[in-house]
Design an enzyme around this catalytic site. Sequence first.
Site, PDB file in Angstrom:
ATOM      1  N   LYS A  52       0.790  -1.252  -0.041  1.00  0.00           N
ATOM      2  CA  LYS A  52       0.166   0.059  -0.016  1.00  0.00           C
ATOM      3  C   LYS A  52       1.022   1.338   0.274  1.00  0.00           C
ATOM      4  CE  LYS A  52      -3.674  -2.642   2.211  1.00  0.00           C
ATOM      5  NZ  LYS A  52      -4.435  -2.736   3.187  1.00  0.00           N
ATOM      6  N   GLN A  96      -5.209  -1.919   9.609  1.00  0.00           N
ATOM      7  CA  GLN A  96      -4.844  -3.207   8.677  1.00  0.00           C
ATOM      8  C   GLN A  96      -5.406  -4.232   9.501  1.00  0.00           C
ATOM      9  OE1 GLN A  96      -3.346  -3.558   5.796  1.00  0.00           O
ATOM     10  NE2 GLN A  96      -3.763  -5.551   5.995  1.00  0.00           N
ATOM     11  N   ASP A 119     -11.607   1.898   3.702  1.00  0.00           N
ATOM     12  CA  ASP A 119     -11.607   0.585   3.277  1.00  0.00           C
ATOM     13  C   ASP A 119     -13.250   0.330   3.309  1.00  0.00           C
ATOM     14  OD1 ASP A 119      -9.344  -1.039   3.330  1.00  0.00           O
ATOM     15  OD2 ASP A 119      -9.197  -1.042   5.242  1.00  0.00           O
TER      16      ASP A 119
HETATM   17  C1  BQF Z   1      -0.665 -10.059  -5.892  1.00  0.00           C
HETATM   18  C2  BQF Z   1      -5.654  -9.070   2.524  1.00  0.00           C
HETATM   19  C3  BQF Z   1      -6.391 -11.363   3.357  1.00  0.00           C
HETATM   20  C4  BQF Z   1      -6.662 -10.616   4.555  1.00  0.00           C
HETATM   21  C5  BQF Z   1      -6.367  -9.292   4.806  1.00  0.00           C
HETATM   22  C6  BQF Z   1      -0.873  -7.700  -4.567  1.00  0.00           C
HETATM   23  C7  BQF Z   1      -1.829  -7.622  -2.231  1.00  0.00           C
HETATM   24  C8  BQF Z   1      -1.856  -8.963  -2.210  1.00  0.00           C
HETATM   25  C9  BQF Z   1      -1.427  -9.858  -3.362  1.00  0.00           C
HETATM   26  C10 BQF Z   1      -2.102  -6.939  -1.242  1.00  0.00           C
HETATM   27  C11 BQF Z   1      -5.153  -8.597   1.190  1.00  0.00           C
HETATM   28  C12 BQF Z   1      -4.645  -9.112  -0.094  1.00  0.00           C
HETATM   29  C13 BQF Z   1      -4.726  -7.146   1.404  1.00  0.00           C
HETATM   30  C14 BQF Z   1      -1.063  -9.348  -4.542  1.00  0.00           C
HETATM   31  C15 BQF Z   1      -4.090  -6.240   0.547  1.00  0.00           C
HETATM   32  C16 BQF Z   1      -4.621  -7.911  -1.061  1.00  0.00           C
HETATM   33  O1  BQF Z   1       0.061  -9.317  -6.426  1.00  0.00           O
HETATM   34  O2  BQF Z   1      -1.302 -11.098  -6.139  1.00  0.00           O
HETATM   35  C17 BQF Z   1      -1.394  -7.000  -3.380  1.00  0.00           C
HETATM   36  O3  BQF Z   1      -1.440  -6.114  -0.669  1.00  0.00           O
HETATM   37  N1  BQF Z   1      -3.444  -7.159  -0.563  1.00  0.00           N
HETATM   38  C18 BQF Z   1      -4.743  -6.600   2.692  1.00  0.00           C
HETATM   39  O4  BQF Z   1      -4.541  -5.565   3.039  1.00  0.00           O
HETATM   40  O5  BQF Z   1      -5.494  -7.395   3.845  1.00  0.00           O
HETATM   41  C19 BQF Z   1      -5.733  -8.666   3.606  1.00  0.00           C
HETATM   42  C20 BQF Z   1      -6.222 -10.605   2.224  1.00  0.00           C
END
Ligand code: BQF
Length: 290
Positions: A52, A96, A119
């Site tokens: 992020k 987060q 969010d």
């Molecule tokens: C990629 C998330 C489950 C629980 C809490 C790029 C992200 C992930 C994968 C990413 C996720 C999942 C995020 C890829 C944010 C997505 O290249 O495939 C980016 O940063 N995510 C989160 O903040 O909390 C989560 C999944």
Amino acid sequence: MKLIDGKELANQLKEGLRQKTDKLAAEGKRRPHLAAILVGNNPASESYVRNKVRSCEQAGFESTLIRRPADVSESELLAIIDELNNNPAIDGYIVQLPLPDHIHEQKLLLAIHPDKDVDGFHPMNFGKMAQGMDAFLPATPYGILLMLEHYGIETSGKEVVVIGRSNIVGTPMSILLSRKSNPGNATVTLVHSRTKNLKAHTLNADIIIAAIGIPYFLKADMVKDGAVIIDVGINRVEDATRKRGYRLVGDVDFEGLARKVSFMTPVPGGVGPMTVLGLLMNTMKAYLGR
Ligand code: BQF
């Protein structure tokens, strides 16, 4: 099968945001500013927050990371939230997830000012979203809508099956795709861990959105020819051949489905980058709304 390249699309849309924010800066205006609260040092959460912060840089946004140890008190987090709610330099912020067990997640989410809730997790934004009012959409469903739109995937009148009923993906996704809008106007079935004969539902689907959190859950014998597959899963499975000792896999048996379906998102590089993009779009919306 055509690959839905979320990484490429997210980069393209981030470049568009960059041009907007550079123009704002050239006019002497401030840039959009996103803050994130990260509690503890869960490796997945660390990696998501890094993504992020890096994406903010790409889009020309300011970002602030607020870190606290896993044993932080709930009252300290509520005090940080109160400060961010009242801080005019911050357009939007996120907490987060997941949080440690001693923190009451709902209590924190309710304390976030809905106008800074990028969010889209506050019940005010969820309720507005459900009623088709202007709101911050949850980042993952938002990113998926943008992918469907960009790839010209029709949803109107289609049978959509959403697998999983979480507050942040499955439930809002099912609401958004059944709304009277575009993308939308779909006939949506939400299936979950208590669904009987789940396969009968997925076999009937034109579009399947898998957000159940089980690696390789959706197999070739569960989908019809030509279906569109959106894989929201990000599961870490052990892999001794990798430096890190694990690799990321989705909720879908990608190799098994590849010859059967019309469109599919990869993992990594599919929904994940579009989730982060959705957050940036919401931050821009928060900035413009003030
Ligand atoms: C990629 C998330 C489950 C629980 C809490 C790029 C992200 C992930 C994968 C990413 C996720 C999942 C995020 C890829 C944010 C997505 O290249 O495939 C980016 O940063 N995510 C989160 O903040 O909390 C989560 C999944």
